[in-house]
Design an enzyme around this catalytic site. Structure first.
Site, PDB file in Angstrom:
ATOM      1  N   ASP A  26     -26.175   0.676 -20.035  1.00  0.00           N
ATOM      2  CA  ASP A  26     -27.540   0.422 -19.555  1.00  0.00           C
ATOM      3  C   ASP A  26     -28.496   1.553 -19.936  1.00  0.00           C
ATOM      4  O   ASP A  26     -29.287   2.020 -19.119  1.00  0.00           O
ATOM      5  CB  ASP A  26     -27.530   0.224 -18.030  1.00  0.00           C
ATOM      6  CG  ASP A  26     -28.827  -0.408 -17.517  1.00  0.00           C
ATOM      7  OD1 ASP A  26     -29.539  -1.023 -18.330  1.00  0.00           O
ATOM      8  OD2 ASP A  26     -29.121  -0.272 -16.316  1.00  0.00           O
TER       9      ASP A  26
ATOM     10  N   GLU B  29     -25.533  -1.122 -25.232  1.00  0.00           N
ATOM     11  CA  GLU B  29     -26.856  -0.696 -24.770  1.00  0.00           C
ATOM     12  C   GLU B  29     -27.016   0.819 -24.882  1.00  0.00           C
ATOM     13  O   GLU B  29     -27.561   1.485 -24.003  1.00  0.00           O
ATOM     14  CB  GLU B  29     -27.144  -1.194 -23.351  1.00  0.00           C
ATOM     15  CG  GLU B  29     -27.396  -2.689 -23.298  1.00  0.00           C
ATOM     16  CD  GLU B  29     -28.025  -3.177 -22.001  1.00  0.00           C
ATOM     17  OE1 GLU B  29     -28.614  -2.362 -21.267  1.00  0.00           O
ATOM     18  OE2 GLU B  29     -27.919  -4.391 -21.735  1.00  0.00           O
TER      19      GLU B  29
ATOM     20  N   ASP C  54     -19.592  -6.064 -23.917  1.00  0.00           N
ATOM     21  CA  ASP C  54     -20.392  -6.907 -23.036  1.00  0.00           C
ATOM     22  C   ASP C  54     -20.657  -8.199 -23.790  1.00  0.00           C
ATOM     23  O   ASP C  54     -21.630  -8.320 -24.530  1.00  0.00           O
ATOM     24  CB  ASP C  54     -21.700  -6.197 -22.676  1.00  0.00           C
ATOM     25  CG  ASP C  54     -22.601  -7.058 -21.797  1.00  0.00           C
ATOM     26  OD1 ASP C  54     -22.158  -8.155 -21.390  1.00  0.00           O
ATOM     27  OD2 ASP C  54     -23.754  -6.652 -21.537  1.00  0.00           O
TER      28      ASP C  54
END
Length: 435
Positions: free
Chosen positions: A182, A212, A322
């Site tokens: 994130d 990310e 992910d």
């Protein structure tokens, strides 16, 4: 060579790395020669302090964009826990300090910023820290309340060891960590990044997949995890990265497979590597997000599964990341023959099922009372297969999954944030000979 020992014991596991092979030395301080003991015992470290390591990811960025490392953008993201501007030097002073550091150390102003920012722009401490990293010394890596001791020795260390046990036997186990960190969320980015670094170091994963990733975090990690080889699938915006522990995993090649119709710039990163005789094909991706993109995501998954299946029979192929998957999407496409979902293969423990879990992780808040719990992040393995076609042929080394767990379950010290809105997936594998 960087070593992170237990603070409670006196035994270190020290690794040497070269292009030809990795060697591991297990040694006790009581059996080391005097000059090695002096390097450690003559250093004073206060493990309760955390001032030197309260690193700034963005501060006094005064050099031009062309002088920055290739993965550092000149516009750093803002942070919640900013430093008091009154304590910072002026821009002119920052420029002079970076130039002085570069001149003294024979490096450049980009590297100078890393060291100066970490030490509150104290030139003497920064130069000393750089020199210690090259000639040996003791420093502290901290992610809050529990510092870790980091010991570095110079290239003369092997000749100084008298009673160390050195082996060239390849590891029989390895760890793989995959995590959406994130990086695109600026809230507590500095502290969250430090917590992620500490988990990577603590778990000592041999292979790390990160999704990310953003340029400023990439440069920060690459500087501090020099014992890992970094392979990035991009350099702008956000992207995926693969890390290989230099002392155990040997890089062979890599390929970047684009998803041409992706609306979000997604792709598939493939790396060929090996651990001893265990051949690996490593695949990571961040598949298309949101419910609306389910058809695009399924097309991308088909490409990834095709790559997973295409490896030769003597190669262990792992796809992880992910993947934003819903169970019904996987059911429609089907897991490739001989491949397994590692969560299922290790017992389908319910307590580690959900990787994006808003019932437990408060980094993301959705309106309403509904708290989604989804298994977006997954690990798939297609192990090497025995060769029964002829007698006396070389049999492959097979990776067998032994453990599946989650990391990043604790909030970062002095914040209300977890390291990421996703839990990290940590998997263990045993390398066995085909029978």
């Amino acid at each position: 060579v960087g070593i992170i020992p237990s603070l409670l014991g006196t035994v270190l596991i020290i690794t040497f790395h070269s292009a030809a092979r990795s060697s591991i030395a297990t040694l006790n301080f009581s059996n080391m020669s005097d000059n090695i003991e002096d390097k450690v015992e003559n250093k004073t470290v206060d493990l309760e302090e955390d001032d030197d390591d309260d690193v700034l990811l963005s501060e006094c960025m005064t050099v031009s964009k062309t002088e920055l490392p290739k993965h550092v953008a000149s516009d750093d993201p803002p942070e919640e826990d900013t430093v008091d501007e009154e304590t910072l030097p002026s821009m002119e002073t920052c420029q002079r300090l970076t130039e002085s550091f570069a001149e003294v150390t024979g490096t450049d102003t980009a590297l100078a910023q890393f060291f100066l920012q970490d030490r509150q722009w104290d030139l003497e401490r920064s130069v000393n820290a750089y020199m210690e990293g090259r000639t040996g010394g003791v420093t502290v890596l901290s992610a809050g309340d529990q510092p870790e001791l980091v010991v570095t020795f110079d290239s003369q260390m092997p000749s100084s060891l008298k009673n160390a046990t050195i082996t060239t036997v390849a590891p029989t186990r390895f760890k793989l960590l995959t995590w959406n960190i994130d990086g695109i969320e600026n809230t507590n980015l500095k502290r969250r990044t430090k917590a992620i670094l500490k988990i990577i170091e603590t778990e000592r994963a041999d292979i790390v997949f990160l999704q990310e990733m953003v340029p400023v975090v990439y440069s920060y990690m690459e500087e501090r995890l020099q014992h890992y080889m970094f392979i990035a699938a991009g350099a702008e915006g956000y992207f995926t990265v693969m890390l290989l522990l230099r002392t155990t995993v040997h890089y062979d090649s890599h390929e970047l497979i684009p998803f041409p119709a992706s609306l979000m710039g997604r792709n598939l990163l493939q790396v060929e590597a090996h651990i001893g005789k265990c051949k690996l094909q490593l695949l990571t991706s961040h598949l298309e997000s949101t419910t609306e993109c389910t058809e695009q995501r399924k097309k991308q998954l088909k490409v990834a599964f095709a790559r997973l299946s295409s490896a030769s029979n003597d190669v262990n192929s792992i796809l992880a990341g992910d993947l934003n998957l819903r169970d019904k999407e996987v059911a429609e496409i089907g897991i490739p023959t001989y491949a397994v979902d590692v969560w299922e293969a290790t017992g389908s423990r319910q307590e580690v099922k959900y990787t994006w879990d808003l019932a437990r992780n408060t980094n993301k808040e959705l309106g309403g009372r509904f708290k989604p719990r989804l298994r977006f992040d997954r690990v798939y393995l297609r192990s090497a297969k025995p060769n029964h076609s002829r007698v006396n042929s070389d049999e492959p080394s097979i990776a067998v999954p032994r453990y599946f767990g989650l990391v990043g379950l604790q909030k970062v010290a002095n914040t209300q944030s977890f390291p990421s809105d996703h839990w990290g997936l940590l998997t263990h594998y045993e390398i066995v000979a085909a029978t």
